[in-house]
Design a protein around this motif. Structure first.
Motif, PDB file in Angstrom:
ATOM      1  N   GLN A   1      17.721 -23.618  16.881  1.00 32.90           N
ATOM      2  CA  GLN A   1      18.027 -23.629  18.306  1.00 32.90           C
ATOM      3  C   GLN A   1      16.714 -23.680  19.081  1.00 32.90           C
ATOM      4  OE1 GLN A   1      21.208 -23.649  19.599  1.00 32.90           O
ATOM      5  NE2 GLN A   1      21.812 -23.869  17.460  1.00 32.90           N
ATOM      6  N   ARG A   2      16.689 -24.481  20.094  1.00 30.71           N
ATOM      7  CA  ARG A   2      15.504 -24.541  20.952  1.00 30.71           C
ATOM      8  C   ARG A   2      15.527 -23.350  21.909  1.00 30.71           C
ATOM      9  NH1 ARG A   2      12.394 -28.978  20.762  1.00 30.71           N
ATOM     10  NH2 ARG A   2      13.230 -30.742  19.615  1.00 30.71           N
ATOM     11  N   THR A   3      14.356 -22.825  22.167  1.00 32.29           N
ATOM     12  CA  THR A   3      14.208 -21.729  23.110  1.00 32.29           C
ATOM     13  C   THR A   3      13.432 -22.247  24.304  1.00 32.29           C
ATOM     14  OG1 THR A   3      14.157 -20.162  21.276  1.00 32.29           O
ATOM     15  CG2 THR A   3      13.348 -19.374  23.412  1.00 32.29           C
ATOM     16  N   GLU A   4      14.038 -22.147  25.463  1.00 31.77           N
ATOM     17  CA  GLU A   4      13.413 -22.634  26.686  1.00 31.77           C
ATOM     18  C   GLU A   4      12.062 -21.958  26.878  1.00 31.77           C
ATOM     19  OE1 GLU A   4      13.073 -25.158  29.733  1.00 31.77           O
ATOM     20  OE2 GLU A   4      14.841 -25.064  28.458  1.00 31.77           O
ATOM     21  N   GLY A   5      11.049 -22.747  27.148  1.00 33.02           N
ATOM     22  CA  GLY A   5       9.712 -22.209  27.409  1.00 33.02           C
ATOM     23  C   GLY A   5       8.871 -22.009  26.169  1.00 33.02           C
ATOM     24  N   ILE A   6       9.436 -22.257  24.986  1.00 29.19           N
ATOM     25  CA  ILE A   6       8.671 -22.097  23.745  1.00 29.19           C
ATOM     26  C   ILE A   6       8.553 -23.455  23.087  1.00 29.19           C
ATOM     27  CG2 ILE A   6       8.616 -21.041  21.481  1.00 29.19           C
ATOM     28  CD1 ILE A   6       9.349 -18.556  22.688  1.00 29.19           C
ATOM     29  N   SER A   7       7.327 -23.821  22.782  1.00 33.22           N
ATOM     30  CA  SER A   7       7.060 -25.119  22.187  1.00 33.22           C
ATOM     31  C   SER A   7       6.206 -24.937  20.943  1.00 33.22           C
ATOM     32  CB  SER A   7       6.322 -25.995  23.202  1.00 33.22           C
ATOM     33  OG  SER A   7       5.682 -27.066  22.562  1.00 33.22           O
ATOM     34  N   THR A   8       6.651 -25.510  19.843  1.00 37.60           N
ATOM     35  CA  THR A   8       5.870 -25.456  18.611  1.00 37.60           C
ATOM     36  C   THR A   8       4.496 -26.081  18.837  1.00 37.60           C
ATOM     37  OG1 THR A   8       7.917 -25.679  17.368  1.00 37.60           O
ATOM     38  CG2 THR A   8       5.887 -26.048  16.152  1.00 37.60           C
ATOM     39  N   SER A   9       4.470 -27.172  19.563  1.00 40.34           N
ATOM     40  CA  SER A   9       3.186 -27.831  19.846  1.00 40.34           C
ATOM     41  C   SER A   9       2.252 -26.900  20.610  1.00 40.34           C
ATOM     42  CB  SER A   9       3.414 -29.103  20.656  1.00 40.34           C
ATOM     43  OG  SER A   9       4.209 -30.005  19.927  1.00 40.34           O
ATOM     44  N   ASP A  10       2.789 -26.161  21.585  1.00 44.66           N
ATOM     45  CA  ASP A  10       1.955 -25.213  22.335  1.00 44.66           C
ATOM     46  C   ASP A  10       1.429 -24.104  21.432  1.00 44.66           C
ATOM     47  OD1 ASP A  10       2.368 -26.649  24.638  1.00 44.66           O
ATOM     48  OD2 ASP A  10       3.863 -25.268  25.468  1.00 44.66           O
ATOM     49  N   ILE A  11       2.271 -23.611  20.530  1.00 45.35           N
ATOM     50  CA  ILE A  11       1.857 -22.553  19.611  1.00 45.35           C
ATOM     51  C   ILE A  11       0.740 -23.060  18.697  1.00 45.35           C
ATOM     52  CG2 ILE A  11       2.582 -21.118  17.659  1.00 45.35           C
ATOM     53  CD1 ILE A  11       5.365 -20.969  19.060  1.00 45.35           C
ATOM     54  N   ILE A  12       0.923 -24.255  18.155  1.00 45.45           N
ATOM     55  CA  ILE A  12      -0.101 -24.839  17.273  1.00 45.45           C
ATOM     56  C   ILE A  12      -1.404 -25.040  18.049  1.00 45.45           C
ATOM     57  CG2 ILE A  12      -0.741 -26.913  15.977  1.00 45.45           C
ATOM     58  CD1 ILE A  12       2.285 -27.077  15.183  1.00 45.45           C
ATOM     59  N   THR A  13      -1.304 -25.498  19.278  1.00 47.00           N
ATOM     60  CA  THR A  13      -2.503 -25.699  20.103  1.00 47.00           C
ATOM     61  C   THR A  13      -3.223 -24.378  20.327  1.00 47.00           C
ATOM     62  OG1 THR A  13      -1.508 -27.600  21.203  1.00 47.00           O
ATOM     63  CG2 THR A  13      -3.338 -26.527  22.341  1.00 47.00           C
ATOM     64  N   ARG A  14      -2.482 -23.309  20.610  1.00 51.54           N
ATOM     65  CA  ARG A  14      -3.109 -21.996  20.811  1.00 51.54           C
ATOM     66  C   ARG A  14      -3.785 -21.512  19.534  1.00 51.54           C
ATOM     67  NH1 ARG A  14       1.786 -19.091  23.151  1.00 51.54           N
ATOM     68  NH2 ARG A  14       1.072 -17.468  21.763  1.00 51.54           N
ATOM     69  N   ILE A  15      -3.145 -21.749  18.389  1.00 54.72           N
ATOM     70  CA  ILE A  15      -3.741 -21.340  17.114  1.00 54.72           C
ATOM     71  C   ILE A  15      -5.041 -22.091  16.881  1.00 54.72           C
ATOM     72  CG2 ILE A  15      -3.472 -21.447  14.593  1.00 54.72           C
ATOM     73  CD1 ILE A  15      -0.444 -20.887  15.098  1.00 54.72           C
ATOM     74  N   VAL A  16      -5.013 -23.396  17.083  1.00 59.30           N
ATOM     75  CA  VAL A  16      -6.209 -24.210  16.860  1.00 59.30           C
ATOM     76  C   VAL A  16      -7.311 -23.818  17.843  1.00 59.30           C
ATOM     77  CG1 VAL A  16      -7.122 -26.563  16.970  1.00 59.30           C
ATOM     78  CG2 VAL A  16      -4.953 -26.130  15.820  1.00 59.30           C
ATOM     79  N   CYS A  17      -6.957 -23.599  19.101  1.00 59.88           N
ATOM     80  CA  CYS A  17      -7.949 -23.220  20.110  1.00 59.88           C
ATOM     81  C   CYS A  17      -8.580 -21.872  19.788  1.00 59.88           C
ATOM     82  CB  CYS A  17      -7.315 -23.161  21.501  1.00 59.88           C
ATOM     83  SG  CYS A  17      -6.961 -24.780  22.195  1.00 59.88           S
ATOM     84  N   ASP A  18      -7.816 -20.960  19.229  1.00 55.64           N
ATOM     85  CA  ASP A  18      -8.305 -19.622  18.933  1.00 55.64           C
ATOM     86  C   ASP A  18      -8.863 -19.499  17.518  1.00 55.64           C
ATOM     87  OD1 ASP A  18      -7.597 -18.817  21.467  1.00 55.64           O
ATOM     88  OD2 ASP A  18      -5.674 -17.987  20.861  1.00 55.64           O
ATOM     89  N   TYR A  19      -8.970 -20.620  16.786  1.00 52.40           N
ATOM     90  CA  TYR A  19      -9.426 -20.543  15.403  1.00 52.40           C
ATOM     91  C   TYR A  19     -10.843 -19.987  15.303  1.00 52.40           C
ATOM     92  CZ  TYR A  19     -10.757 -21.488  10.686  1.00 52.40           C
ATOM     93  OH  TYR A  19     -11.204 -21.315   9.405  1.00 52.40           O
ATOM     94  N   ASP A  20     -11.731 -20.388  16.217  1.00 52.78           N
ATOM     95  CA  ASP A  20     -13.102 -19.883  16.166  1.00 52.78           C
ATOM     96  C   ASP A  20     -13.128 -18.362  16.281  1.00 52.78           C
ATOM     97  OD1 ASP A  20     -14.078 -22.416  15.871  1.00 52.78           O
ATOM     98  OD2 ASP A  20     -14.985 -22.551  17.857  1.00 52.78           O
TER      99      ASP A  20
END
Length: 130
Positions: free
Chosen positions: A36-55
């Motif tokens: 089920q999709r959850t409004e306001g939650i995006s897998t792409s956004d989560i992955i982007t946050r993970i990659v951005c915070d990798y350092d």
């Protein structure tokens, strides 16, 4: 080849070159679990946050004692992260020294004000007794 039990994905057909639904054969095999999709939650956004915070993640774990190899961090990045950690420590020391200096100056200011008041009182007393 690794075996899988199921595939979880949104139920909306996912088309690709030559296929209207790339999960069609998985659905037919009974191995598809719709999510089920959850409004306001995006897998792409989560992955982007993970990659951005990798350092930040890598730096913290290097400080905790993990090796660069365990974190799959290159030699150059390992040195960069260690350098950044040293810079952050130095910044913290400078910040602490600044705060202590402000406290010291405040204390000196208060004590000098008290000393001036005492001198003025003694001066009045001296003049009165003259």
């Amino acid at each position: 080849m690794k075996e899988i039990d199921f595939v979880a994905h949104g139920d909306i057909p996912y088309s690709s070159a030559g296929s209207d639904d790339v999960y069609k054969h998985i659905k037919e095999a009974g191995m598809f679990v719709p999510t089920q999709r959850t409004e306001g939650i995006s897998t792409s956004d989560i992955i982007t946050r993970i990659v951005c915070d990798y350092d930040v993640y890598a730096r913290c774990n290097l400080q905790r004692g993990y090796t660069a190899k365990e974190l799959n961090v290159s030699f150059i990045n390992e040195k960069k992260y260690h350098f950044q950690n040293q810079v952050d420590k130095m910044k913290e020391k400078v910040k602490n020294m600044e705060e202590r200096s402000k406290e010291f100056l405040s204390t000196v200011e208060e004590e000098s004000h008290d000393l001036i008041q005492k001198w003025e009182e003694k001066l009045r007393e001296f003049i009165g007794n003259f």
